[in-house]
Motif scaffolding. Sequence first.
Motif, mmCIF file in Angstrom:
data_model
loop_
_atom_site.group_PDB
_atom_site.id
_atom_site.type_symbol
_atom_site.label_atom_id
_atom_site.label_comp_id
_atom_site.label_asym_id
_atom_site.label_seq_id
_atom_site.Cartn_x
_atom_site.Cartn_y
_atom_site.Cartn_z
ATOM 1 N N CYS A 1 27.340 32.719 41.119
ATOM 2 C CA CYS A 1 27.898 33.833 41.892
ATOM 3 C C CYS A 1 28.647 34.799 40.964
ATOM 4 O O CYS A 1 29.051 34.425 39.863
ATOM 5 C CB CYS A 1 28.846 33.277 42.953
ATOM 6 S SG CYS A 1 29.452 34.506 44.133
ATOM 7 N N HIS B 1 31.981 34.480 49.580
ATOM 8 C CA HIS B 1 32.253 33.390 48.639
ATOM 9 C C HIS B 1 32.413 32.045 49.348
ATOM 10 O O HIS B 1 33.057 31.126 48.841
ATOM 11 C CB HIS B 1 33.451 33.746 47.757
ATOM 12 C CG HIS B 1 33.197 35.007 46.989
ATOM 13 N ND1 HIS B 1 32.346 35.051 45.903
ATOM 14 C CD2 HIS B 1 33.584 36.283 47.225
ATOM 15 C CE1 HIS B 1 32.255 36.301 45.478
ATOM 16 N NE2 HIS B 1 32.992 37.069 46.258
ATOM 17 N N HIS C 1 27.405 30.367 46.452
ATOM 18 C CA HIS C 1 28.066 31.125 47.504
ATOM 19 C C HIS C 1 27.058 31.984 48.273
ATOM 20 O O HIS C 1 25.970 32.287 47.763
ATOM 21 C CB HIS C 1 29.171 32.010 46.910
ATOM 22 C CG HIS C 1 30.300 31.208 46.335
ATOM 23 N ND1 HIS C 1 31.341 31.764 45.644
ATOM 24 C CD2 HIS C 1 30.534 29.865 46.370
ATOM 25 C CE1 HIS C 1 32.188 30.809 45.266
ATOM 26 N NE2 HIS C 1 31.715 29.656 45.697
ATOM 27 N N CYS D 1 31.547 35.615 41.148
ATOM 28 C CA CYS D 1 32.917 35.131 40.962
ATOM 29 C C CYS D 1 32.988 34.011 39.926
ATOM 30 O O CYS D 1 34.072 33.535 39.602
ATOM 31 C CB CYS D 1 33.492 34.657 42.288
ATOM 32 S SG CYS D 1 32.735 33.145 42.916
HETATM 33 ZN ZN LIG Z 1 31.444 33.655 44.760
#
Ligand SMILES: [Zn+2]
Length: 305
Positions: free
Chosen positions: A175, A166, A182, A177
């Motif tokens: 990403c 990340h 990332h 997340c």
């Molecule tokens: Zn990420």
Amino acid sequence: MTAAAGRLIAGVDIGGTAIQVVLCTTELDIVARATVATPRGGDAMIDAAVGLIGELAAAQGAVVAGVGVGAAGVVDADAGQILVASDTFVDWAGFRVTAAISARLGVPAFLENDVNAFLTGEIAAGAIRGEADAVAIMLGTGVGGALWLGGRLFDGPHGAAGEIGHMPGFGDALCSCGRHGHLETVAAGRQLELRYREAGGAELRTAEIAQRAAAGEADAAGVFRTAGRAVGQAISVVSALVDVTTVVIGGGVSQAWDLLEPAIAEYLADEPPVSGLPIRIARSTLGKDAVAVGAASRVRRELGL
Ligand SMILES: [Zn+2]
């Protein structure tokens, strides 16, 4: 019944699709291994792992001295508890793993994050045996990382040190997340497959894209080159910060080593470490056993075996 009979150490790798169990000697030589599909729910997962340990130990005529577990997600390694787990796991966040195993088997148990265990395993008995300063990168469904500095694991005050997946600065794709650009967005398996489709390629798995790249298809080779150069960039940043000498790389995407390694080396040739010394880039030699062996090595250390 075997030379290994006596006291063995169990190592367990609890992943989203499979649970891998190994029994090792105190020298970390594997004497038995087994895999089972990951069932749903924390208790069921522990029952499955403990069941395999019992079967393997009985077949060896051996006693298990302790159990080490490597698990995905954020873990409290001191408390032996899962803190944060991905959506693929049911009733797992908050689960007290080591207490559950000790209650069933009556032996000490220890828990590690899986990437930390992977790195520990490769240093204890794998590709980078005995190294004092290293970083691990796992290129799987996501991208995991771990740091080993001055001869010990460095996981930081929140257990998040080395989470290079990340790290930003790799384009603008979304990403897992929820943020953008990332390392994971160019170097993880699923993301690499997406990047290939965006380049006009078919809907293929990473291994199939690797075959096409090896056969000379430019778009397929391109996504691996982008991934490898991105990993090289991440290694360059890590080495600038903490002066690691060695990198070990594992995970499913690393099966395409002949595609990745030249791109990593190319980036590091363009951006050599400030030390002026080359960084050793090693491929995992323990493969699917690495997390379980690393978890077992923690047991060896904790119990002084
Ligand atoms: Zn990420």
